[in-house]
Design an enzyme around this catalytic site. Sequence first.
Site, short mmCIF file in Angstrom:
data_model
loop_
_atom_site.label_atom_id
_atom_site.label_comp_id
_atom_site.label_asym_id
_atom_site.label_seq_id
_atom_site.Cartn_x
_atom_site.Cartn_y
_atom_site.Cartn_z
CD GLU A 59 -21.84 -4.13 16.70
OE1 GLU A 59 -21.91 -5.26 16.21
OE2 GLU A 59 -21.73 -3.09 15.65
CE1 TYR A 99 -16.67 -0.36 18.77
CE2 TYR A 99 -16.13 -2.57 19.41
CZ TYR A 99 -17.18 -1.42 18.90
OH TYR A 99 -18.51 -2.23 18.37
CD GLU A 101 -19.72 -4.34 20.40
OE1 GLU A 101 -20.33 -5.34 20.67
OE2 GLU A 101 -19.23 -4.21 19.21
CG HIS A 156 -21.18 -8.86 19.52
ND1 HIS A 156 -20.80 -7.67 19.44
CD2 HIS A 156 -21.01 -9.50 18.17
CE1 HIS A 156 -20.65 -7.19 17.86
NE2 HIS A 156 -20.56 -8.18 17.27
CG ASP A 190 -23.18 -11.07 15.74
OD1 ASP A 190 -22.76 -12.40 15.12
OD2 ASP A 190 -22.62 -9.98 15.32
CG ASP A 235 -27.22 -12.83 14.70
OD1 ASP A 235 -26.81 -12.15 15.58
OD2 ASP A 235 -27.09 -12.74 13.34
CG HIS A 275 -26.53 -9.02 13.00
ND1 HIS A 275 -25.94 -10.36 12.70
CD2 HIS A 275 -25.66 -8.18 12.59
CE1 HIS A 275 -24.67 -10.16 12.83
NE2 HIS A 275 -24.47 -9.07 12.48
#
Length: 308
Positions: A59, A99, A101, A156, A190, A235, A275
């Site tokens: 992230e 968006y 990551e 993720h 994750d 996770d 997390h």
Amino acid sequence: MARILAGTLLLLVSLESIQTLRICSFNVRSFGEAKRENSKAMDIIVKIINRCDIMLLMEIKDSRNIICPTLMKMLNGKSRRGRRDYNYVVSSRLGRNAYKEQYAFLYRESAVSVKKSYHYHDTQKGDEDVFSREPFVVWFYSPQTAITDFVIIPLHTTPETSVREINELFDVYMDVKRRWKPENFVFMGDFNAGCSYVPKKSWKQIRLRMDPKFVWLISDNMDTTVKGSTNCAYDRIVIQGQQINSSIIPNSANIFDFQKAYKITEEEALEISDHFPVEFTLRSGGSPTNLVRSVAPKKRGRKKSQRS
Ligand SMILES: *[C@@H]1O[C@H](CO)[C@@H](O)[C@H](O)[C@H]1NC(C)=O
């Protein structure tokens, strides 16, 4: 007396050179500019990374590519005389739309190096574009541990599609196997593999879970969330390979509760992430029996030379 002392010193030196390897995975929620400017949060993030020989961060939202260089400065600034301790590899900016990551692996250069890496091509016929952020696969060389190499496949997921994404990791596994023929695999990240996102009845759709050669180190009843009000095993760490399975230090697979460890409030902890990191540790290559063997002949040799 002096001889006993020398022997003890030798043993201590040998013990010190035994290196275990701690491997960690951490979703640092929305890790971008704002967090970078939060020095209290950054100090704790650096402390958390510093416990690990390999740290997978997720992230990362960093269009200017400054998060990893900043972490390097902080991590390596701590080491003696600015000697470089950590290095990193980072994925492309991944995501279907604006968006994005990134995955990053920060690793201790004295312990491991990167053999190869690639972005999984999420283009299987009939099964295209399953991953929101396709795994950035990294093959590590680790000369000091019981296994000398292993591949890490990070993930993720998007919560709503996590069942399908976790299931698809099996295809990534097959792809890596064909490409490099490695023996040892680690899947981690994750996965959003808990609570409403992966209900009990969905596990049977997940090949990585149904096939017993994959070992799930973080179990369904563990809580990887910071909030006291939630209890979900989002996770995960999954391994494959007989060698790696027998090289894990018993009970080393765990959640790192940094709120408790650093005595901060839940509110302060949530400024870092929602997390907790997950982790496990690999044994060193020098087994205790090898140690005794390597010390014993030296003692005999010394006695002999004294006699002659
Ligand atoms: C992995 O290791 C554990 C503990 O040593 C053992 O019980 C289990 O059968 C192993 N699993 C596989 C798939 O090798």
